[in-house]
Design a protein around this motif. Structure first.
Motif, PDB file in Angstrom:
ATOM      1  N   GLU A 138     -29.874  -4.573  65.249  1.00 56.98           N
ATOM      2  CA  GLU A 138     -30.425  -5.699  64.297  1.00 56.98           C
ATOM      3  C   GLU A 138     -30.748  -6.946  64.159  1.00 56.98           C
ATOM      4  OE1 GLU A 138     -25.971  -7.350  63.628  1.00 56.98           O
ATOM      5  OE2 GLU A 138     -25.924  -7.617  65.215  1.00 56.98           O
ATOM      6  N   PHE A 139     -31.860  -7.738  62.797  1.00 53.77           N
ATOM      7  CA  PHE A 139     -32.197  -8.473  62.882  1.00 53.77           C
ATOM      8  C   PHE A 139     -31.385 -10.012  64.047  1.00 53.77           C
ATOM      9  CE2 PHE A 139     -35.449 -11.650  62.672  1.00 53.77           C
ATOM     10  CZ  PHE A 139     -34.749 -12.897  61.974  1.00 53.77           C
ATOM     11  N   VAL A 140     -32.002 -10.364  64.800  1.00 53.73           N
ATOM     12  CA  VAL A 140     -31.038 -11.622  66.078  1.00 53.73           C
ATOM     13  C   VAL A 140     -32.490 -13.359  65.044  1.00 53.73           C
ATOM     14  CG1 VAL A 140     -30.898 -12.831  68.013  1.00 53.73           C
ATOM     15  CG2 VAL A 140     -30.486 -10.173  67.310  1.00 53.73           C
ATOM     16  N   ALA A 141     -33.238 -12.661  66.139  1.00 51.95           N
ATOM     17  CA  ALA A 141     -34.233 -13.792  65.538  1.00 51.95           C
ATOM     18  C   ALA A 141     -35.820 -13.568  65.563  1.00 51.95           C
ATOM     19  CB  ALA A 141     -34.345 -14.924  66.527  1.00 51.95           C
ATOM     20  N   ALA A 142     -36.043 -14.611  65.109  1.00 48.36           N
ATOM     21  CA  ALA A 142     -37.648 -13.874  64.953  1.00 48.36           C
ATOM     22  C   ALA A 142     -39.016 -15.651  64.872  1.00 48.36           C
ATOM     23  CB  ALA A 142     -38.007 -13.185  63.844  1.00 48.36           C
ATOM     24  N   ILE A 143     -39.986 -15.781  65.232  1.00 48.61           N
ATOM     25  CA  ILE A 143     -40.986 -17.097  65.620  1.00 48.61           C
ATOM     26  C   ILE A 143     -41.340 -16.709  64.582  1.00 48.61           C
ATOM     27  CG2 ILE A 143     -40.976 -16.952  68.314  1.00 48.61           C
ATOM     28  CD1 ILE A 143     -40.096 -20.059  67.947  1.00 48.61           C
ATOM     29  N   TYR A 147     -36.692 -17.831  61.542  1.00 51.03           N
ATOM     30  CA  TYR A 147     -35.341 -16.951  60.926  1.00 51.03           C
ATOM     31  C   TYR A 147     -34.347 -16.412  62.137  1.00 51.03           C
ATOM     32  CZ  TYR A 147     -38.880 -16.098  57.342  1.00 51.03           C
ATOM     33  OH  TYR A 147     -40.329 -16.110  56.444  1.00 51.03           O
ATOM     34  N   TYR A 148     -33.010 -17.039  61.475  1.00 48.81           N
ATOM     35  CA  TYR A 148     -32.174 -16.726  62.597  1.00 48.81           C
ATOM     36  C   TYR A 148     -30.530 -15.776  61.486  1.00 48.81           C
ATOM     37  CZ  TYR A 148     -33.639 -20.422  65.964  1.00 48.81           C
ATOM     38  OH  TYR A 148     -33.911 -20.630  66.742  1.00 48.81           O
ATOM     39  N   ALA A 149     -30.970 -14.288  62.107  1.00 48.20           N
ATOM     40  CA  ALA A 149     -29.522 -13.751  61.372  1.00 48.20           C
ATOM     41  C   ALA A 149     -28.119 -14.781  61.628  1.00 48.20           C
ATOM     42  CB  ALA A 149     -28.679 -12.884  62.419  1.00 48.20           C
ATOM     43  N   ASP A 150     -26.847 -15.079  60.421  1.00 43.26           N
ATOM     44  CA  ASP A 150     -26.155 -15.829  60.029  1.00 43.26           C
ATOM     45  C   ASP A 150     -25.271 -16.049  61.183  1.00 43.26           C
ATOM     46  OD1 ASP A 150     -26.044 -15.158  56.373  1.00 43.26           O
ATOM     47  OD2 ASP A 150     -27.482 -16.232  57.712  1.00 43.26           O
ATOM     48  N   SER A 151     -24.822 -14.669  61.790  1.00 43.70           N
ATOM     49  CA  SER A 151     -24.163 -14.480  63.180  1.00 43.70           C
ATOM     50  C   SER A 151     -24.763 -15.442  64.192  1.00 43.70           C
ATOM     51  CB  SER A 151     -23.853 -13.053  63.612  1.00 43.70           C
ATOM     52  OG  SER A 151     -25.404 -12.234  63.914  1.00 43.70           O
ATOM     53  N   VAL A 152     -25.900 -15.748  64.397  1.00 46.14           N
ATOM     54  CA  VAL A 152     -26.126 -16.695  65.949  1.00 46.14           C
ATOM     55  C   VAL A 152     -26.950 -18.212  65.345  1.00 46.14           C
ATOM     56  CG1 VAL A 152     -26.353 -14.241  66.924  1.00 46.14           C
ATOM     57  CG2 VAL A 152     -28.045 -15.607  65.473  1.00 46.14           C
ATOM     58  N   LYS A 153     -26.992 -18.627  64.255  1.00 47.74           N
ATOM     59  CA  LYS A 153     -27.426 -19.231  63.450  1.00 47.74           C
ATOM     60  C   LYS A 153     -26.466 -20.835  64.051  1.00 47.74           C
ATOM     61  CE  LYS A 153     -28.646 -19.378  59.454  1.00 47.74           C
ATOM     62  NZ  LYS A 153     -29.360 -19.056  58.261  1.00 47.74           N
ATOM     63  N   ILE A 168     -46.327  -9.656  60.897  1.00 47.09           N
ATOM     64  CA  ILE A 168     -46.261 -11.053  60.350  1.00 47.09           C
ATOM     65  C   ILE A 168     -44.465 -11.405  60.517  1.00 47.09           C
ATOM     66  CG2 ILE A 168     -48.037 -11.223  58.460  1.00 47.09           C
ATOM     67  CD1 ILE A 168     -45.472 -10.446  56.896  1.00 47.09           C
ATOM     68  N   LEU A 169     -44.325 -12.467  60.701  1.00 43.94           N
ATOM     69  CA  LEU A 169     -42.625 -13.006  60.758  1.00 43.94           C
ATOM     70  C   LEU A 169     -41.768 -12.211  59.604  1.00 43.94           C
ATOM     71  CD1 LEU A 169     -41.077 -14.686  61.900  1.00 43.94           C
ATOM     72  CD2 LEU A 169     -41.746 -16.756  60.331  1.00 43.94           C
ATOM     73  N   SER A 170     -40.968 -11.643  59.836  1.00 45.61           N
ATOM     74  CA  SER A 170     -40.423 -10.950  59.218  1.00 45.61           C
ATOM     75  C   SER A 170     -38.493 -10.595  60.063  1.00 45.61           C
ATOM     76  CB  SER A 170     -40.932  -9.458  58.519  1.00 45.61           C
ATOM     77  OG  SER A 170     -39.697  -8.746  58.479  1.00 45.61           O
ATOM     78  N   ARG A 171     -37.774 -10.535  59.333  1.00 44.91           N
ATOM     79  CA  ARG A 171     -36.169  -9.818  60.004  1.00 44.91           C
ATOM     80  C   ARG A 171     -36.529  -8.722  59.455  1.00 44.91           C
ATOM     81  NH1 ARG A 171     -35.765 -14.762  56.078  1.00 44.91           N
ATOM     82  NH2 ARG A 171     -34.218 -15.942  57.242  1.00 44.91           N
TER      83      ARG A 171
END
Length: 121
Positions: A46-51, A59-65, A101-104
């Motif tokens: 699953e996605f966690v974060a991207a820059i 971007y951040y996953a809601d679970s780690v924001k 590119i920036l993506s989740r």
């Protein structure tokens, strides 16, 4: 040959902090987004974060924001993930991704081998 090497994982207690690093070699990623994903036992990655390439957008996953912070140093071709207030549910193998590119999503071109993060309660 492009290589992404993660480091900084380990075993910590709940509430602790860890800083993951991902050093890239073989090409520069200063014009590409980079990200972090994780896969817990028995679950899909699953996605966690991207820059973004510039570091301006993330971007951040809601679970780690609010607990995790992604950053990058283009001069070192490295992306970081500062993790605070760790919870047992953060236990997973953490993967670095780069290229594109920036993506989740998981369409990043290059992936590291992963580093284990284990959070005990």
């Amino acid at each position: 040959q492009v290589e992404l090497v993660e480091s900084g994982g380990g075993l910590v207690q709940a509430g602790a902090s860890l800083r993951l690093s991902c050093a890239a070699s073989g090409r520069t990623f200063r014009n590409d987004a980079m990200g972090w994903f994780r896969q817990a036992p028995g679950k899909e990655r699953e996605f966690v974060a991207a820059i973004s390439w510039s570091g301006v957008t993330s971007y951040y996953a809601d679970s780690v924001k609010g607990r995790f912070t992604i950053s990058r140093d283009n001069a070192k071709n490295t992306v970081y993930l500062q993790m605070t207030s760790l919870k047992p549910e953060d236990t997973a193998v953490y993967y670095c991704a780069a290229g594109g590119i920036l993506s989740r999503g998981q369409e990043y071109r290059y992936w590291g081998q992963g580093t284990q993060v284990t959070v005990s309660s």
